[in-house]
Write a protein that holds these residues in place. Sequence first.
Motif, PDB file in Angstrom:
ATOM      1  N   UNK A 113       0.825  -1.206   0.000  1.00  0.00           N
ATOM      2  CA  UNK A 113       0.000   0.000   0.000  1.00  0.00           C
ATOM      3  C   UNK A 113       0.862   1.260   0.000  1.00  0.00           C
ATOM      4  N   UNK A 114       1.976   1.221   0.705  1.00  0.00           N
ATOM      5  CA  UNK A 114       2.860   2.364   0.717  1.00  0.00           C
ATOM      6  C   UNK A 114       3.431   2.672  -0.647  1.00  0.00           C
ATOM      7  N   UNK A 115       3.803   1.637  -1.395  1.00  0.00           N
ATOM      8  CA  UNK A 115       4.338   1.830  -2.745  1.00  0.00           C
ATOM      9  C   UNK A 115       3.264   2.367  -3.682  1.00  0.00           C
ATOM     10  N   UNK A 116       2.063   1.819  -3.586  1.00  0.00           N
ATOM     11  CA  UNK A 116       0.973   2.290  -4.445  1.00  0.00           C
ATOM     12  C   UNK A 116       0.634   3.738  -4.128  1.00  0.00           C
ATOM     13  N   UNK A 117       0.672   4.096  -2.861  1.00  0.00           N
ATOM     14  CA  UNK A 117       0.303   5.448  -2.439  1.00  0.00           C
ATOM     15  C   UNK A 117       1.290   6.507  -2.937  1.00  0.00           C
ATOM     16  N   UNK A 118       2.481   6.088  -3.348  1.00  0.00           N
ATOM     17  CA  UNK A 118       3.470   7.018  -3.875  1.00  0.00           C
ATOM     18  C   UNK A 118       3.342   7.222  -5.382  1.00  0.00           C
ATOM     19  N   UNK A 119       2.368   6.557  -6.016  1.00  0.00           N
ATOM     20  CA  UNK A 119       2.193   6.656  -7.455  1.00  0.00           C
ATOM     21  C   UNK A 119       1.412   7.910  -7.816  1.00  0.00           C
ATOM     22  N   UNK A 120       1.674   8.509  -8.977  1.00  0.00           N
ATOM     23  CA  UNK A 120       0.907   9.690  -9.395  1.00  0.00           C
ATOM     24  C   UNK A 120      -0.553   9.343  -9.642  1.00  0.00           C
ATOM     25  N   UNK A 121      -1.453  10.220  -9.196  1.00  0.00           N
ATOM     26  CA  UNK A 121      -2.879  10.028  -9.416  1.00  0.00           C
ATOM     27  C   UNK A 121      -3.542   9.058  -8.484  1.00  0.00           C
ATOM     28  N   UNK A 141      -9.077   2.079   1.164  1.00  0.00           N
ATOM     29  CA  UNK A 141      -9.830   2.608   0.035  1.00  0.00           C
ATOM     30  C   UNK A 141      -8.831   3.234  -0.933  1.00  0.00           C
ATOM     31  N   UNK A 142      -8.827   2.767  -2.162  1.00  0.00           N
ATOM     32  CA  UNK A 142      -7.865   3.222  -3.154  1.00  0.00           C
ATOM     33  C   UNK A 142      -8.562   4.065  -4.204  1.00  0.00           C
ATOM     34  N   UNK A 160      -1.811  -6.494   3.202  1.00  0.00           N
ATOM     35  CA  UNK A 160      -1.080  -7.499   3.983  1.00  0.00           C
ATOM     36  C   UNK A 160      -0.127  -8.333   3.143  1.00  0.00           C
ATOM     37  N   UNK A 161      -0.201  -8.295   1.812  1.00  0.00           N
ATOM     38  CA  UNK A 161       0.724  -9.065   0.978  1.00  0.00           C
ATOM     39  C   UNK A 161       2.135  -8.523   1.176  1.00  0.00           C
ATOM     40  N   UNK A 162       3.118  -9.366   1.496  1.00  0.00           N
ATOM     41  CA  UNK A 162       4.483  -8.861   1.680  1.00  0.00           C
ATOM     42  C   UNK A 162       5.109  -8.447   0.352  1.00  0.00           C
ATOM     43  N   UNK A 163       5.876  -7.352   0.372  1.00  0.00           N
ATOM     44  CA  UNK A 163       6.539  -6.860  -0.836  1.00  0.00           C
ATOM     45  C   UNK A 163       7.492  -7.903  -1.400  1.00  0.00           C
ATOM     46  N   UNK A 164       8.165  -8.664  -0.528  1.00  0.00           N
ATOM     47  CA  UNK A 164       9.147  -9.643  -0.997  1.00  0.00           C
ATOM     48  C   UNK A 164       8.520 -10.818  -1.729  1.00  0.00           C
ATOM     49  N   UNK A 165       7.187 -10.905  -1.748  1.00  0.00           N
ATOM     50  CA  UNK A 165       6.520 -11.995  -2.455  1.00  0.00           C
ATOM     51  C   UNK A 165       6.120 -11.608  -3.874  1.00  0.00           C
ATOM     52  N   UNK A 166       6.323 -10.358  -4.262  1.00  0.00           N
ATOM     53  CA  UNK A 166       5.820  -9.913  -5.562  1.00  0.00           C
ATOM     54  C   UNK A 166       6.963  -9.404  -6.434  1.00  0.00           C
ATOM     55  N   UNK A 167       6.711  -9.368  -7.739  1.00  0.00           N
ATOM     56  CA  UNK A 167       7.676  -8.883  -8.724  1.00  0.00           C
ATOM     57  C   UNK A 167       7.428  -7.424  -9.075  1.00  0.00           C
ATOM     58  N   UNK A 168       6.162  -7.074  -9.305  1.00  0.00           N
ATOM     59  CA  UNK A 168       5.833  -5.698  -9.668  1.00  0.00           C
ATOM     60  C   UNK A 168       4.360  -5.433  -9.383  1.00  0.00           C
TER      61      UNK A 168
END
Length: 719
Positions: A83-91, A105-106, A136-144
């Motif tokens: 969520x922190x990474x998504x929240x830093x995205x434009x728009x 809520x996104x 809750x998904x850990x960042x280390x479990x995903x690619x992008x």
Amino acid sequence: MNRLLPIIRILTALLCTQQGYAQSLPISPASDSTHLQDTVKKSAHELKAVQVSAASAGSLQQSTRAVTVIDAKKYYTRPATVLGLINQSPGVRVRQDGGLGSQADLSINGISGRQVKFFINGIPADFLGAGNRLNIIPVNAIDRIEVYKGVVPIELGSDALGGAVNIVTRQELSSYTDAMYSIGSFNTHKAAINTYRNIGHHLFIRAGGFYNYSDNNYTITADVPDQMGNPVPQKVKRFHDRYRDYQLNAEVGITQQKWADLFSVHGSFYLMDKDVQHNMVMTEPYGAITRQEHTWNAGLRYVKRQLLPRLNLSFFANAALIKEHFIDTSFNAWTWDGKVYERRIAYGEISSSRTNLLFTTQSLVGRLLLDFTADSSNKFSVSLTSSFFTRTGKDSLAEKYYGQNFYGHRVQMQKNTAGLAWQHAFARNITSVTSIKYNSYHANGFTIDNMVFNPAARSAQQWGWNESLKWDIDARWLLKLSYEYATRLPDEMEVFGDFSLVKANPSIQPENSHNLNLMARHNRPGKFSAGINSFFRLTDNIIFLQASPRSSQYQNLLKALSAGVEVEANYQFTPSLSIWANGTFQHIINKSKKENTGNIDDRYYNQRLPNKPFLFANSELQWTRNNLFKKDHTFQCWYGISYVNWFYLYWSNDGRRDTKATIPIQFVQRAGISYAIAHNRAAISAEVHNLSNSRVYDNFNVQLPGRAWNLKCRLFIDR
């Protein structure tokens, strides 16, 4: 005639990747000379698969879609969250109801809430249980992370209204184990492990899991009665917001067979235990309400390229069993300092009957994708997704109170989504696609009005379509134009509620929206990149959550117009020092007349919607030093900011200007350091969030955690 249809191109590489094909296609090197001949024969085929996987991640940003791609691998050694990474995205703005495990809520370009759909490897996360939520998904479990704006591709197979987030899990094709553990403020602990193993040349095993725990006992300011019973603002700690969950998952599959390029079966188990601290508007504290969930998932995947000449096939199916337990049995009424101020004779904290509700949900989702390459300029894709949802419940306390078990009646919903896309290359530097979508659903359920059971049924169907165009002006400049008439059908929560905090509304209507994006990008590799995206959304029949202190409900009400612009830029000062920044302005106004709202006049017409941020920005400065003390050692430090301008909590033209409720300006700072050795195989990092301990708010003025620290350790073992 074809040249009159300006439209987005759907990349074949993307189609394969989103179906999870690339991430589960292990390529094992030959272990002895007896396999050398077979390896040479297969090398061209296998190398192509590797190149497709690598290219798709980097090329999505340059595709025809209005999409932001976040490379999660850059954050494996940092205590970041999805969520922190998504929240830093434009728009994009993420708004939560509290700390770890709370609802999120996104909002994407003014499209928000349940209008935005979430996917795991292209599979709708709605049917996978709470264990696949983004918070809750850990960042280390995903690619992008892929954030789609305006146009949502048919491959995702869902009725998103104009925004979607797709989580693509890790794609390593060789054996590895990656483990992490972090500890932070408010007694927060997180752990995760992921492992992948090749067995021979055709068999692979993937397994993993995660664990999260937090007391969430951060400090808030709330009204607490004094000795005279008068409410006085005081700083208190949240006393009933503990959260705990864990997940275990495994997948076994085979690859590179004549009958399948990939066939796998998977299963997972998830457990969640959460205290409920307050109602949705944070006006009433709870001290004994809890929510629990157990989820079992099982499914399969199948991929076959060249099923027929130039025809590729991908299929996914998943069955889920979810058991949820909502408990509201206490007679006590609480104050914000955790004390009991009243013991009621009959009522629970929320419901008049009190609640000991156990309900069971069963869901089944399947998706079929076909991709046909007609020639070098034309490709066609077909997507078919079908899902089935059913739920029953039992509440012994409510049954005793009402005289019957209302929740024992079955509620069910079936949804179908179909899409057809044609992609065409007009010239070497101009590509396009046109798509049509069809959505339908049928629901059977009930409502309880004044202690009377009323059966209800609802059916609806909707069509949508989109067109887009990408023009590669030269090696550095890219221009995109896209439009979609999007439709979204109500989901099970909006139709049936959750039997506790949200009431049912079987008569709710589908939403629709006109989405337009115009985007330009400039890129100088290794030095500078920038982009600007203007957007327009005209949304009708908006489904929103009408929040109340006791029981909320999803309703249709507003027609809204959202227009705005977002900008972003990245600059590499030196090989070690870089900065990125983005900002968004969005003007979201009410376009509903009094006839549709029930108001006596049109005083709210053309007024900016309340409780929605309209100006926000993010930035981060990062310094990275390789080989700082020893070879293959990396030191990194960063400083980031997040800014949200003040906005009205309620309608701006109600009340006196100097007494209106507002969400104040929010300026949140963060800083961190990390040190990694052996090419990031072992790392330790620390980050402090909200350095100045500012008061931060989100949905309905709900207070979020103040200053918090986090320490993370990571160990990566390959082979």
